[in-house]
Structure formats: structure tokens, C-alpha cells
Design a protein around this motif. Structure first.
Motif, PDB file in Angstrom:
ATOM      1  N   SER A 260       0.859  -1.183   0.000  1.00  0.00           N
ATOM      2  CA  SER A 260       0.000   0.000   0.000  1.00  0.00           C
ATOM      3  C   SER A 260       0.898   1.237   0.000  1.00  0.00           C
ATOM      4  O   SER A 260       2.118   1.132   0.163  1.00  0.00           O
ATOM      5  CB  SER A 260      -0.906  -0.022   1.227  1.00  0.00           C
ATOM      6  N   PRO A 261       0.347   2.436  -0.186  1.00  0.00           N
ATOM      7  CA  PRO A 261       1.193   3.635  -0.241  1.00  0.00           C
ATOM      8  C   PRO A 261       2.077   3.844   0.988  1.00  0.00           C
ATOM      9  O   PRO A 261       3.138   4.467   0.879  1.00  0.00           O
ATOM     10  CB  PRO A 261       0.174   4.768  -0.406  1.00  0.00           C
ATOM     11  N   ASP A 262       1.670   3.322   2.145  1.00  0.00           N
ATOM     12  CA  ASP A 262       2.519   3.455   3.335  1.00  0.00           C
ATOM     13  C   ASP A 262       3.470   2.268   3.489  1.00  0.00           C
ATOM     14  O   ASP A 262       4.105   2.094   4.532  1.00  0.00           O
ATOM     15  CB  ASP A 262       1.669   3.622   4.592  1.00  0.00           C
ATOM     16  N   ASN A 263       3.558   1.437   2.417  1.00  0.00           N
ATOM     17  CA  ASN A 263       4.474   0.294   2.339  1.00  0.00           C
ATOM     18  C   ASN A 263       4.119  -0.868   3.263  1.00  0.00           C
ATOM     19  O   ASN A 263       4.947  -1.757   3.476  1.00  0.00           O
ATOM     20  CB  ASN A 263       5.926   0.732   2.569  1.00  0.00           C
ATOM     21  N   THR A 264       2.913  -0.894   3.795  1.00  0.00           N
ATOM     22  CA  THR A 264       2.456  -2.107   4.460  1.00  0.00           C
ATOM     23  C   THR A 264       1.956  -3.074   3.395  1.00  0.00           C
ATOM     24  O   THR A 264       1.371  -2.666   2.388  1.00  0.00           O
ATOM     25  CB  THR A 264       1.324  -1.806   5.454  1.00  0.00           C
ATOM     26  N   LEU A 265       2.207  -4.353   3.614  1.00  0.00           N
ATOM     27  CA  LEU A 265       1.791  -5.366   2.656  1.00  0.00           C
ATOM     28  C   LEU A 265       0.370  -5.830   2.952  1.00  0.00           C
ATOM     29  O   LEU A 265       0.020  -6.093   4.102  1.00  0.00           O
ATOM     30  CB  LEU A 265       2.736  -6.565   2.705  1.00  0.00           C
ATOM     31  N   LYS A 266      -0.423  -5.930   1.883  1.00  0.00           N
ATOM     32  CA  LYS A 266      -1.776  -6.446   2.006  1.00  0.00           C
ATOM     33  C   LYS A 266      -1.954  -7.577   1.000  1.00  0.00           C
ATOM     34  O   LYS A 266      -1.354  -7.552  -0.079  1.00  0.00           O
ATOM     35  CB  LYS A 266      -2.800  -5.341   1.722  1.00  0.00           C
ATOM     36  N   PRO A 267      -2.763  -8.581   1.334  1.00  0.00           N
ATOM     37  CA  PRO A 267      -2.992  -9.667   0.376  1.00  0.00           C
ATOM     38  C   PRO A 267      -3.510  -9.124  -0.953  1.00  0.00           C
ATOM     39  O   PRO A 267      -4.201  -8.104  -1.000  1.00  0.00           O
ATOM     40  CB  PRO A 267      -4.046 -10.536   1.070  1.00  0.00           C
ATOM     41  N   ARG A 268      -3.171  -9.814  -2.016  1.00  0.00           N
ATOM     42  CA  ARG A 268      -3.580  -9.362  -3.344  1.00  0.00           C
ATOM     43  C   ARG A 268      -5.084  -9.165  -3.444  1.00  0.00           C
ATOM     44  O   ARG A 268      -5.549  -8.212  -4.092  1.00  0.00           O
ATOM     45  CB  ARG A 268      -3.102 -10.369  -4.399  1.00  0.00           C
ATOM     46  N   ASP A 269      -5.858 -10.038  -2.803  1.00  0.00           N
ATOM     47  CA  ASP A 269      -7.311  -9.922  -2.942  1.00  0.00           C
ATOM     48  C   ASP A 269      -7.877  -8.694  -2.229  1.00  0.00           C
ATOM     49  O   ASP A 269      -9.049  -8.358  -2.405  1.00  0.00           O
ATOM     50  CB  ASP A 269      -8.021 -11.202  -2.495  1.00  0.00           C
ATOM     51  N   ALA A 270      -7.055  -7.996  -1.441  1.00  0.00           N
ATOM     52  CA  ALA A 270      -7.503  -6.725  -0.872  1.00  0.00           C
ATOM     53  C   ALA A 270      -7.565  -5.643  -1.952  1.00  0.00           C
ATOM     54  O   ALA A 270      -8.313  -4.669  -1.831  1.00  0.00           O
ATOM     55  CB  ALA A 270      -6.565  -6.283   0.253  1.00  0.00           C
ATOM     56  N   PHE A 271      -6.776  -5.818  -3.001  1.00  0.00           N
ATOM     57  CA  PHE A 271      -6.777  -4.886  -4.130  1.00  0.00           C
ATOM     58  C   PHE A 271      -7.639  -5.403  -5.281  1.00  0.00           C
ATOM     59  O   PHE A 271      -8.267  -4.634  -6.000  1.00  0.00           O
ATOM     60  CB  PHE A 271      -5.345  -4.673  -4.639  1.00  0.00           C
ATOM     61  N   PHE A 272      -7.625  -6.732  -5.460  1.00  0.00           N
ATOM     62  CA  PHE A 272      -8.341  -7.356  -6.570  1.00  0.00           C
ATOM     63  C   PHE A 272      -9.258  -8.444  -6.011  1.00  0.00           C
ATOM     64  O   PHE A 272      -8.850  -9.603  -5.895  1.00  0.00           O
ATOM     65  CB  PHE A 272      -7.357  -7.966  -7.572  1.00  0.00           C
ATOM     66  N   PRO A 273     -10.481  -8.114  -5.652  1.00  0.00           N
ATOM     67  CA  PRO A 273     -11.390  -9.115  -5.079  1.00  0.00           C
ATOM     68  C   PRO A 273     -11.788 -10.163  -6.110  1.00  0.00           C
ATOM     69  O   PRO A 273     -11.640  -9.959  -7.320  1.00  0.00           O
ATOM     70  CB  PRO A 273     -12.595  -8.278  -4.647  1.00  0.00           C
ATOM     71  N   ASP A 274     -12.298 -11.292  -5.625  1.00  0.00           N
ATOM     72  CA  ASP A 274     -12.706 -12.383  -6.511  1.00  0.00           C
ATOM     73  C   ASP A 274     -13.755 -11.942  -7.524  1.00  0.00           C
ATOM     74  O   ASP A 274     -13.860 -12.518  -8.611  1.00  0.00           O
ATOM     75  CB  ASP A 274     -13.258 -13.552  -5.692  1.00  0.00           C
ATOM     76  N   THR A 275     -14.524 -10.911  -7.185  1.00  0.00           N
ATOM     77  CA  THR A 275     -15.554 -10.439  -8.113  1.00  0.00           C
ATOM     78  C   THR A 275     -14.947  -9.718  -9.313  1.00  0.00           C
ATOM     79  O   THR A 275     -15.588  -9.577 -10.345  1.00  0.00           O
ATOM     80  CB  THR A 275     -16.511  -9.473  -7.395  1.00  0.00           C
ATOM     81  N   LEU A 334      -1.861  -1.316 -12.634  1.00  0.00           N
ATOM     82  CA  LEU A 334      -1.355  -2.675 -12.455  1.00  0.00           C
ATOM     83  C   LEU A 334      -2.494  -3.673 -12.557  1.00  0.00           C
ATOM     84  O   LEU A 334      -3.588  -3.433 -12.037  1.00  0.00           O
ATOM     85  CB  LEU A 334      -0.693  -2.798 -11.078  1.00  0.00           C
ATOM     86  N   ARG A 335      -2.236  -4.785 -13.242  1.00  0.00           N
ATOM     87  CA  ARG A 335      -3.103  -5.965 -13.189  1.00  0.00           C
ATOM     88  C   ARG A 335      -2.298  -7.089 -12.558  1.00  0.00           C
ATOM     89  O   ARG A 335      -1.122  -7.272 -12.874  1.00  0.00           O
ATOM     90  CB  ARG A 335      -3.573  -6.390 -14.582  1.00  0.00           C
ATOM     91  N   ASP A 336      -2.933  -7.862 -11.684  1.00  0.00           N
ATOM     92  CA  ASP A 336      -2.225  -8.918 -10.961  1.00  0.00           C
ATOM     93  C   ASP A 336      -3.259  -9.976 -10.587  1.00  0.00           C
ATOM     94  O   ASP A 336      -4.098  -9.746  -9.714  1.00  0.00           O
ATOM     95  CB  ASP A 336      -1.558  -8.319  -9.717  1.00  0.00           C
ATOM     96  N   PHE A 337      -3.213 -11.139 -11.252  1.00  0.00           N
ATOM     97  CA  PHE A 337      -4.271 -12.128 -11.023  1.00  0.00           C
ATOM     98  C   PHE A 337      -3.777 -13.529 -11.358  1.00  0.00           C
ATOM     99  O   PHE A 337      -2.797 -13.707 -12.098  1.00  0.00           O
ATOM    100  CB  PHE A 337      -5.507 -11.797 -11.864  1.00  0.00           C
ATOM    101  N   LEU A 338      -4.464 -14.512 -10.818  1.00  0.00           N
ATOM    102  CA  LEU A 338      -4.195 -15.913 -11.111  1.00  0.00           C
ATOM    103  C   LEU A 338      -5.016 -16.314 -12.329  1.00  0.00           C
ATOM    104  O   LEU A 338      -6.247 -16.248 -12.308  1.00  0.00           O
ATOM    105  CB  LEU A 338      -4.560 -16.779  -9.904  1.00  0.00           C
ATOM    106  N   ALA A 339      -4.322 -16.710 -13.400  1.00  0.00           N
ATOM    107  CA  ALA A 339      -5.013 -17.056 -14.642  1.00  0.00           C
ATOM    108  C   ALA A 339      -5.997 -18.204 -14.414  1.00  0.00           C
ATOM    109  O   ALA A 339      -5.666 -19.198 -13.764  1.00  0.00           O
ATOM    110  CB  ALA A 339      -3.992 -17.446 -15.711  1.00  0.00           C
ATOM    111  N   HIS A 340      -7.215 -18.035 -14.922  1.00  0.00           N
ATOM    112  CA  HIS A 340      -8.285 -19.040 -14.874  1.00  0.00           C
ATOM    113  C   HIS A 340      -8.827 -19.278 -13.464  1.00  0.00           C
ATOM    114  O   HIS A 340      -9.455 -20.307 -13.208  1.00  0.00           O
ATOM    115  CB  HIS A 340      -7.825 -20.372 -15.484  1.00  0.00           C
ATOM    116  N   TYR A 341      -8.576 -18.314 -12.560  1.00  0.00           N
ATOM    117  CA  TYR A 341      -9.157 -18.418 -11.220  1.00  0.00           C
ATOM    118  C   TYR A 341     -10.400 -17.530 -11.169  1.00  0.00           C
ATOM    119  O   TYR A 341     -10.376 -16.408 -11.679  1.00  0.00           O
ATOM    120  CB  TYR A 341      -8.147 -17.968 -10.163  1.00  0.00           C
TER     121      TYR A 341
END
Length: 554
Positions: A260-275, A334-341
């Protein structure tokens, strides 16, 4: 072992390649000498021990290897493909690049899609939708375009082409036109001609990719691209870029987090939800880096990508408002995702953790879209980083590198660009000539303003070599009747369309000889290539084989 000593014993071709490849802005990122480890570069192929899709032969793609030895957490072996792409990166996590399980037939793409590479897209002429969005198109015209065996999509790989159903070729990687180790012996540079990946296409690629991979030390890998658009048409603009397109092997690095902008790490799905797993996020809404890890532990083997936070955005927009040259239109995403998930992972791949890692696509996609524009005659550059280390150290290093991500326009002055000689002996280009032999011409080593590249090509059917500006000279083509009305805004482009069959080429793209000038320069000493070179070496100029002016020697 084939190493690159490049010193007093360097050959003429090595020295020329070094000059041709001297286009990259200086490196800023650095580590203490005690933290650099050892770097070894080799051109000798040995099996990587990585598992690739069944039936693939890694020897077909291998070009060079960079091996970094330091400690168990940050040592790695990186492999560069024949197209300049990074097709393998082994570290403490095993192989991080996906296995190229891309199916059969026209979707088969060994080490062309699932690699680290630059990609350029010309939106104006990219596919049927681009034609339809510009004006009315009769259904009969759309049917005619769809019926031809040539594709209309217009994007250009920094790797290679897709293998067609007919299997007329086993592979076709972007032709390598120059290659050299960096002077400090810690990096490798290459120059490739970018290919439209559909081997049957209506488009001509005018893109040169300069690729540089450097071992900075401490597990840091610097990736720098310089991309040049040499299209003679002023409407071939590349306005959708990937810098880079790449990703990781899910079975090796299944845990993903984004800063995140303050350099804390968040799981990818916090930015890119399953929906919306394939959505985009502004770079400014991140800290400029992400990390993929073998586990959630702080000391787990990890690979970070550092993509930056649009450091020049406001400056570039101000230049645009003032009418000055600029490259960045807006903020990157940025795009960041698991293909076919989740579809296939909830179905036929639900056993992904136990099935063979090369039995499915196994691909976490990373696409960095910088919102840059590459116009005809321009060169742009982009620099980003990969970091191999345990999770906590990789994160700290990635955070420190965000400021070193850089990009922009490049301009090369004719006054300080070296002139490279072209020697002919018995009407053939030679690397060296006897003492006292005068060069046939001199060319610029870099793409100076108002220039066009000049290549050495060989007709593999006859063995005859020519000097030409036309990289499609020995690629079969045919005129196409696409029947687009003259009233359509894009009729000029499509009315002159030809279908190119790259899978039937009979060309060896040997090397870049340099750059000639399109217009006659001021002063004396410059010659038209058609005057300076024999006709059997430089064919009669036409619309694609251009007559250029040589570089004058002061």
C-alpha cells in the motif's frame, strides 16, 4: 564455457555490438561491493532442471544465462531467450516462470506469452473493433476481413510468435540483431526486432526492443528496455504498453501481496477481489512494489517486482500542456491475477497443489501498464526491478528501489553518436577488412532523429545477402482486397494492406548495421546508400526498402 572478456581481444563485431547497444541510461541502483556476490554469464546451454510443458525443448529458446552466487536466500540463475525475453528465473523457490502450458494449435506459445517481456499495442489498428469504432463498416466487409487467413490484431511481442496449427515452424523468436555483455560484466544486453505474434498478419512491425538485464547484487535484478518505433507512417502510434508483462509459477510462489502507499503489505485480494480478479489499480494506490512468496512466513523464499509510482507523471503532463515532447499521458495501472481463477481452480485444477506443475497453465499474471505513448521516430525507455530474497529482506529491498524505477523519452544527438563503418569485400558485408580498406559507408550507431534502421539480411533459399531497410524482404506476402470504403477514416491503411506469412519466411535476419538519415543532411560527406553500395547488395529502393543518407565523417 563461452564467456565475454571484451577487452583488448574483442572482435570487430563485438565492439560494434557494444556501440549499437550503448543506448541505456546509467544505472542508479547499487549495492556495497561486499553485498554484490559473484556474477557469471554464459552462452553455453545446459538443462535448467525446470519442468516445462510436455514436448518442449528448452534448447530451442536458450540464448544466455546470468548466474548470481551469493547466499542461499538471494542466489539465482536467470535465462534469456532468443527473443530477448527472460524465460527462466530459478531461485530458492525453484523455477518462478510458468511452464508454458498454453495448449495446442494456434494457442501454443512456448516461452512467448508466459515470460518477462515488453509489449506494445497500436490501438488504432488493433483488430476488427478498431475498424468498427472508427466508422460504418458493411457486414460484407467484416466478413471478408474475418475470412482471410491473416489476423488484424496489432500488438508486438518482445519474445516471439505463436506456433500455428500447421506446425510449419517449431518456433519463431524475435530475431536478435545485436548482443553483448555490459562493460562491468554483470549484465547482458540484446537488440531484437519485435514480432507481431500472429505469424499470418496484415501488419508490419516497426519496433526495435533493446533489452538489458543487470545483476545489481543482493538478489536485485535490474530490467531496462529501450523501445524504438521506426515506422515511416505517422499514424502507427503504440499507445498501450506493458512494462513489463510477466508473472510467476503458482506452485512455486502461491502467496501474493501488494504494498500500500505506506508500504504495508496487504494480500492481493484486498486490491483485486474475486468479483473482479482481472481488474486494474492505479500505481499511486500502491507502494510501487509487490511480492510473491513460497509461504506466508517472513523468511520464506520470495520474488518481488518493483514497478514504481509514476514518478514523472505531473512533470510529463506539464510538458504536454506546454506543447513540449512528452511520453506519459496519465497514471499507470497494475493488473495482478491468477489465470483461470476461480473457474478452473474450482474444477479440473482443484488438485493444483499435488498435480505435476507442468500439467496445467500454473500462471499468476502481472501486467504493468505505464500509460506511455511511442510515436513514429521516437525512443522510450523503462526500468524496473525483480528481487530474489527471503520475504522480509525482499520487501525492504523492494521498498528502497521504488525511487530508482524510471522511464521517459530518449533522444540521441547526431553530434555525439558514434559512426559505425560498413565494409564490403567481394560484395559481401564483412566484420573486418584488410588494413587500408575504406568503408563502403558509415551509419549512426543509435536511432538519431530523422533516421531509419538498416539491416543485413540473408535469403536462406539462395544464400544471397543484402543491405535493406525492409525486414519483410524475404517474407512471402500478397495484396489483400478488404473493400473498406474510401469514406472510412482508416481506408488509407487498409486499402494498401498485404497479408504476410512469417511462418513461410526464407530470411536470416543477421544484424543491425546502423541508422541512416531519411532526409539529406547539411554539409558534405553524406551519400545516398543507393549510390554508395552496389545494386546486388542494396536493391533498387521502393516503398518499403528506403534509400537513406549515410552518416558523414567529420
Amino acid at each position: 564455457m563461452t564467456l565475454f572478456p571484451f577487452g583488448l581481444n574483442s572482435t570487430a563485431s563485438e565492439i560494434t555490438d557494444q556501440q549499437m547497444l550503448d543506448v541505456f541510461p546509467p544505472t542508479v541502483a547499487a549495492t556495497e561491493k561486499s553485498q554484490r556476490g559473484n556474477t557469471l554469464i554464459s552462452l553455453d546451454y545446459t538443462p535448467s532442471t525446470s519442468l516445462w510443458a510436455e514436448g518442449l525443448d528448452e534448447r530451442q529458446v536458450f540464448h544466455a544465462q546470468i548466474q548470481h552466487d551469493q547466499n542461499e536466500n538471494n542466489s539465482f540463475t536467470l535465462r534469456i531467450g532468443k527473443g530477448g525475453q527472460v524465460y527462466s528465473l530459478r531461485g530458492p523457490f525453484g523455477e518462478s516462470v510458468p511452464p508454458s502450458c498454453t495448449g495446442e494449435g494456434p494457442s501454443r506459445s512456448p516461452w512467448n506469452d508466459e515470460v518477462w517481456q515488453f509489449v506494445t499495442v497500436c490501438s488504432k489498428y488493433n483488430g476488427l473493433k478498431a475498424i468498427q469504432q472508427s466508422g460504418d463498416v458493411p457486414e460484407s466487409t467484416l466478413e471478408a476481413i474475418t475470412a482471410i487467413p491473416y489476423k488484424s490484431t496489432f500488438f508486438i511481442h518482445n519474445s516471439g510468435a505463436y506456433v500455428p496449427d500447421s506446425r510449419t515452424i517449431n518456433n519463431l523468436y524475435c530475431p536478435m540483431l545485436a548482443a553483448s555483455q555490459t562493460n562491468d560484466k554483470r549484465g547482458y544486453r540484446s537488440l531484437t526486432w519485435g514480432l507481431v505474434p500472429q505469424v499470418r498478419t496484415i501488419h508490419r512491425s516497426p519496433v526495435l526492443y533493446y533489452n538489458q538485464v543487470r545483476d545489481i547484487g543482493n538478489g536485485i535484478i535490474e530490467l531496462t528496455w529501450v523501445v524504438h518505433n521506426f515506422s515511416p507512417r505517422d499514424d502507427i502510434v503504440f499507445d498501450f504498453l506493458n512494462a513489463p508483462w510477466g508473472g510467476t509459477r503458482h506452485t512455486s510462489l502461491p502467496y501474493h501481496a501488494i504494498s500500500s502507499p505506506d508500504n504495508t503489505l496487504k494480500p492481493r485480494d484486498a486490491f483485486f477481489p474475486d468479483t473482479k480478479p482481472g481488474g486494474t489499480i492505479s500505481l499511486r494506490k500502491t507502494g510501487g512494489w509487490k511480492i510473491a512468496s513460497a509461504s506466508k512466513d517472513e523468511d520464506s523464499a520470495s520474488l518481488a517486482l518493483v514497478f514504481g509510482r509514476d514518478k514523472h507523471l505531473e512533470e510529463q503532463q506539464s510538458k504536454a500542456e506546454r506543447g513540449e515532447p512528452y511520453s506519459q499521458r496519465g497514471g499507470g495501472v497494475l493488473r495482478d491475477f491468477l489465470a483461470h481463477y476461480p473457474q478452473l481452480y474450482n474444477g479440473i485444477w482443484k488438485d493444483w497443489e499435488t498435480r505435476p506443475e507442468n500439467s496445467f497453465r500454473n500462471y499468476d499474471v502481472i501486467e504493468m501498464i505505464p500509460n506511455l505513448t511511442l510515436r513514429p521516430g521516437e525512443s522510450i525507455w523503462y526500468r524496473s526491478f525483480l528481487v530474489v530474497n527471503q520475504r522480509n529482506d525482499a520487501a525492504a529491498l523492494a521498498q528502497s528501489l521504488v525511487k530508482d524505477v524510471d522511464y521517459g523519452l530518449l533522444r540521441f544527438s547526431t553530434t555525439d553518436t558514434p559512426r559505425v563503418p560498413v565494409y564490403l569485400v567481394d560484395n559481401r558485408v564483412v566484420e573486418t577488412a584488410a588494413a587500408g580498406t575504406q568503408p563502403a559507408v558509415h551509419l549512426f550507431s543509435r536511432p538519431v532523429p530523422g533516421s531509419h534502421p538498416v539491416f543485413l539480411l540473408e535469403d536462406t533459399q539462395t544464400g544471397h545477402e543484402i543491405i535493406s531497410t525492409d525486414l519483410y524482404r524475404f517474407v512471402p506476402s500478397e495484396p489483400l482486397a478488404l473493400h473498406l470504403s474510401q469514406e472510412h477514416p482508416k481506408s488509407n491503411y487498409y486499402s494498401n494492406a498485404r497479408g504476410y506469412s512469417l511462418d513461410k519466411h526464407h530470411c536470416r535476419w543477421k544484424r543491425l548495421l546502423g541508422f541512416g538519415l531519411i532526409a539529406q543532411p547539411n554539409g558534405n560527406g553524406s551519400q545516398l546508400l543507393s549510390t554508395a553500395l552496389p545494386k546486388n547488395v542494396f536493391p533498387t529502393p521502393d516503398t518499403t526498402h528506403l534509400d537513406l543518407w549515410s552518416a558523414a565523417i567529420e
